[in-house]
Design a protein around this motif. Structure first.
Motif, PDB file in Angstrom:
ATOM      1  N   LEU A   1      29.950  26.370  45.076  1.00  7.84           N
ATOM      2  CA  LEU A   1      30.862  26.255  46.224  1.00  7.84           C
ATOM      3  C   LEU A   1      32.320  26.355  45.776  1.00  7.84           C
ATOM      4  CD1 LEU A   1      29.104  23.441  48.230  1.00  7.84           C
ATOM      5  CD2 LEU A   1      29.384  25.815  48.948  1.00  7.84           C
ATOM      6  N   LYS A   2      32.621  25.709  44.654  1.00  9.19           N
ATOM      7  CA  LYS A   2      33.999  25.759  44.168  1.00  9.19           C
ATOM      8  C   LYS A   2      34.351  27.170  43.683  1.00  9.19           C
ATOM      9  CE  LYS A   2      34.595  20.908  43.183  1.00  9.19           C
ATOM     10  NZ  LYS A   2      34.797  19.846  42.205  1.00  9.19           N
ATOM     11  N   GLY A   3      33.390  27.836  43.077  1.00  6.44           N
ATOM     12  CA  GLY A   3      33.608  29.221  42.662  1.00  6.44           C
ATOM     13  C   GLY A   3      33.866  30.106  43.875  1.00  6.44           C
ATOM     14  N   LEU A   4      33.081  29.899  44.931  1.00  2.05           N
ATOM     15  CA  LEU A   4      33.253  30.695  46.152  1.00  2.05           C
ATOM     16  C   LEU A   4      34.596  30.379  46.828  1.00  2.05           C
ATOM     17  CD1 LEU A   4      29.696  30.601  47.767  1.00  2.05           C
ATOM     18  CD2 LEU A   4      30.848  32.577  46.765  1.00  2.05           C
ATOM     19  N   ALA A   5      34.965  29.086  46.805  1.00  2.49           N
ATOM     20  CA  ALA A   5      36.258  28.700  47.404  1.00  2.49           C
ATOM     21  C   ALA A   5      37.399  29.398  46.661  1.00  2.49           C
ATOM     22  CB  ALA A   5      36.429  27.188  47.350  1.00  2.49           C
ATOM     23  N   ALA A   6      37.301  29.424  45.325  1.00  6.38           N
ATOM     24  CA  ALA A   6      38.344  30.078  44.525  1.00  6.38           C
ATOM     25  C   ALA A   6      38.404  31.574  44.834  1.00  6.38           C
ATOM     26  CB  ALA A   6      38.083  29.847  43.040  1.00  6.38           C
ATOM     27  N   ALA A   7      37.224  32.210  44.935  1.00 10.74           N
ATOM     28  CA  ALA A   7      37.181  33.645  45.236  1.00 10.74           C
ATOM     29  C   ALA A   7      37.791  33.920  46.613  1.00 10.74           C
ATOM     30  CB  ALA A   7      35.739  34.146  45.184  1.00 10.74           C
ATOM     31  N   THR A   8      37.493  33.048  47.574  1.00 10.53           N
ATOM     32  CA  THR A   8      38.045  33.225  48.926  1.00 10.53           C
ATOM     33  C   THR A   8      39.568  33.087  48.902  1.00 10.53           C
ATOM     34  OG1 THR A   8      36.027  32.179  49.716  1.00 10.53           O
ATOM     35  CG2 THR A   8      37.751  32.508  51.340  1.00 10.53           C
TER      36      THR A   8
END
Lengths: 498, 152
Positions: A164-171
């Motif tokens: 989730l944190k990886g996806l948040a960073a990508a977003t």
């Protein structure tokens, strides 16, 4: 004229040699400075390459990566402080050798292993990159969209413990990429009337901010205890008998470095620790590991220098950087309008050949350059931290200003640094954010182009088998990663109850 | 887990502000099916969903047993980190007034003091030498103009 003749001609007719040596020296000095990782060293160099021709600029960045991997082992061996993350594994035996009065020998093994790993990695790079990039000739806008989503998914799931944190960073990264003029309609987005934002925010500034400014903010006021300052030291290169002794662990390092370099998100740090463990397992004297084993220095050094080349394979073939350093190199390519993939090999052969030749020159000259500038590195290692911090800050402020001669750019970099500090504090990884900035435009424009081609029918994505494959893989990776996280959390809960 | 709750709220705020800014994007006659607001709306929604899930997970998970920080690199607390950033921000107006070399001397001295060094002649000599080095590197060797001040 074949590529080999072109490479030979390049040595004498182009600035490839000074660019390679310059990048190598910069990399070794940056890597040797405690707290400055390979990606930060490259990010600091990025603004300087802006004014150069594409070929020497890319050569400088690639050889800087090579130099930083060796440079990082200097403070690791001398003062038990890794210059780069990848050199942390070298401490285990390198510092122990130093304590036994064999620091020069440890540095020599580190240099020699760097040459072996670098040349092996370069061979892999040359052999694998072009054939892989030919696959990309089959790509359509739908495929590029799928590739972008796959790249973001892989990096988001691998670069952090939390998907989730990886996806948040990508977003967040993709949000930054939407700033500026819309590529299709020409409407300005999120510019708030500022002409400085019309062209968007260059990934270069985000990289310098996230990697370099954040590091300065994180380390300010932190006291680092230096084991023992060094007055002087000389590199002692291994003799033939020693070369034979460490050959097995170097072979392990080469193999691990190749596999890890190809895997997105792994990078040199993971490679060097795995190589250390595997070299210990395969060694005739595993009991010596941790007590000043030469093999314990050779394996991680070979691995992280192999990664410095093999990490470029997915980058040059498909434009997907597997590590922070590769992401900075991608930033360098984009600054000069170069897009990775088959077209790079067809339209910019000078850049590709220059990259190979420059890396070869850097790998070979590493022994000489590394030995000659060691006193400067030792001097740098011994400088008081307040001076080092001030000089790095001055380099960032001056270097960023040179790009557009704009104070606004410095503001962007400082803002990116602030964002990076909070991202780091809350455990959001940087690489997905950088990739989001870089790939955001590619994903959006290819998605919209696909829909324009199909007259708005989204079924066009189902008509492209490679796009289906990429998108399917992305879903699998995301689901697998979520499942893995859930399993680890359940295990931890069980252990807590018990 | 408290950190994750704060992170979740921060991400939600970013998503909301970004969405509000998306609404101000002008319409264009050249728009395609998706339009310039298409991706930004998806991103705002995606970030909000991720933020809610991070928050919910943090809320439902039992507080973690504190782990030893001995293996973790020491990091500066945020007020201290903001201080070094402020020095960077202050460089901008100072350079616009006194010019590049003097602004650099000021910045180098400020950073050294902020990092805990006691004021000394040596510190000022290093700062002046450093500024001269950077001025020579950029203006003379690389031929790149650096900020000019109103005064110098």
């Amino acid at each position: 004229m074949n590529q080999f003749q072109q490479a030979l001609l390049m040595l004498v007719t182009t600035p490839v040699v000074p660019a390679a040596i310059g990048g190598l020296i910069w990399g070794i000095l940056g890597g040797a400075t405690p707290g400055i990782s390979a990606s930060i060293t490259m990010a600091l160099l990025l603004p300087f390459t802006y004014t150069l021709e594409p070929m020497p600029a890319i050569v400088m960045l690639a050889t800087c990566y090579i130099g930083a991997e060796y440079g990082g082992s200097i403070p690791a061996i001398l003062i038990r402080t890794p210059g780069t993350n990848a050199s942390a594994a070298v401490i285990l035996d390198g510092y122990e050798m130093n304590r036994q009065g064999r620091a020069g020998e440890a540095l020599g093994i580190s240099l020699w292993s760097g040459v072996v790993g670098g040349l092996f990695g370069l061979t892999m790079l040359i052999m694998l990159t072009e054939p892989l990039s030919r696959l990309a000739l089959l790509f359509k806008p739908t495929t590029y969209f799928g590739l972008g989503i796959l790249g973001l998914s892989v990096i988001a799931s691998l670069s952090s413990k939390s998907l989730l944190k990886g996806l948040a960073a990508a977003t967040l990264g993709m949000m930054v990429a939407t700033i500026g003029t819309d590529p299709v309609s020409g409407v300005s987005r999120f510019t708030f009337g500022s002409p400085d934002l019309l062209e968007g925010i260059a990934p270069l500034f985000i990289m310098v901010g996230l990697y370099a400014v954040t590091e300065l903010m994180t380390r300010t006021g932190v006291v680092t205890t230096i084991a023992k300052p060094f007055a002087s030291i000389r590199v002692r290169l291994p003799r033939f008998s020693m070369m034979k002794k460490i050959a097995r662990s170097q072979a392990v390092g080469c193999a691990i470095g190749t596999v890890e370099g190809l895997m997105p998100g792994a990078g040199g740090t993971v490679a060097s620790f795995i190589a250390y463990n595997e070299a210990k397992r395969w060694s005739k004297h595993p009991e010596k590991f941790g007590h000043g084993s030469e093999e314990g220095v050779a394996a991680p050094e070979t691995a992280n220098n192999t990664v410095a080349s093999t990490a470029l394979i997915p980058l040059l073939s498909f434009g997907i950087p597997g590590s922070n350093s590769a992401a900075v190199l991608l930033g360098g390519l984009l600054i000069h309008g170069l897009l990775p993939g088959p077209r790079l090999f067809e339209q910019n052969t000078d850049v590709v050949t220059g990259l190979y030749v420059g890396s070869f020159v850097a790998d070979i000259s590493q022994v000489l350059v590394g030995s000659l500038i060691l006193p400067v590195c030792v001097w740098l290692v011994n400088r008081p931290k307040p001076y080092r911090t001030g000089f790095i800050f001055a380099l960032i402020l001056s270097g960023v200003y040179t790009v557009h001669m704009s104070m606004f750019d410095i503001g962007i970099v400082l803002t990116a640094g602030t964002l990076g500090y909070f991202m780091k504090y809350f455990g959001l990884p940087f690489l997905p954010a950088v990739l989001g900035v870089v790939l955001g435009g590619l994903v959006e424009s290819n998605y919209r182009r696909s829909l324009v081609l199909s007259g708005g029918d989204p079924r066009i994505f189902l008509e492209d088998p490679i796009a289906i494959l990429f998108l399917g893989l992305a879903v699998l990776i995301l689901v697998g990663s979520l499942f893995n996280e859930w399993r680890v959390a359940a295990k931890a809960r069980k252990a807590g109850v018990a | 887990m408290r950190k994750d709750l704060v992170a979740s709220m921060g991400l939600l705020v970013i998503a909301a502000v970004y969405y509000a800014a998306t609404l101000t994007i002008q319409q264009s006659t050249l728009e395609d099916e998706i339009g310039p607001t298409g991706l930004p709306i998806v991103l705002a929604a995606l970030l909000a969903i991720i933020a809610v899930v991070i928050g919910a997970r943090a809320f439902m998970t039992a507080p973690a047993v504190p782990v030893s920080d001995s293996d973790k690199d020491p990091e500066a607390p945020w007020p201290r980190a903001v201080g070094i950033l402020l020095i960077g921000w202050l460089y901008l107006p100072v350079a616009s007034i006194v010019g590049y070399p003097l602004a650099l001397v000021t910045m180098l001295v400020a950073v050294a003091l902020y990092e805990g060094m006691k004021p000394s002649v040596r510190m000022f000599v290093v700062a002046i030498g450093g500024a001269a080095f950077f001025w020579l590197l950029f203006e003379v060797v690389l031929g790149v103009r650096q900020p000019e001040g109103i005064l110098f």
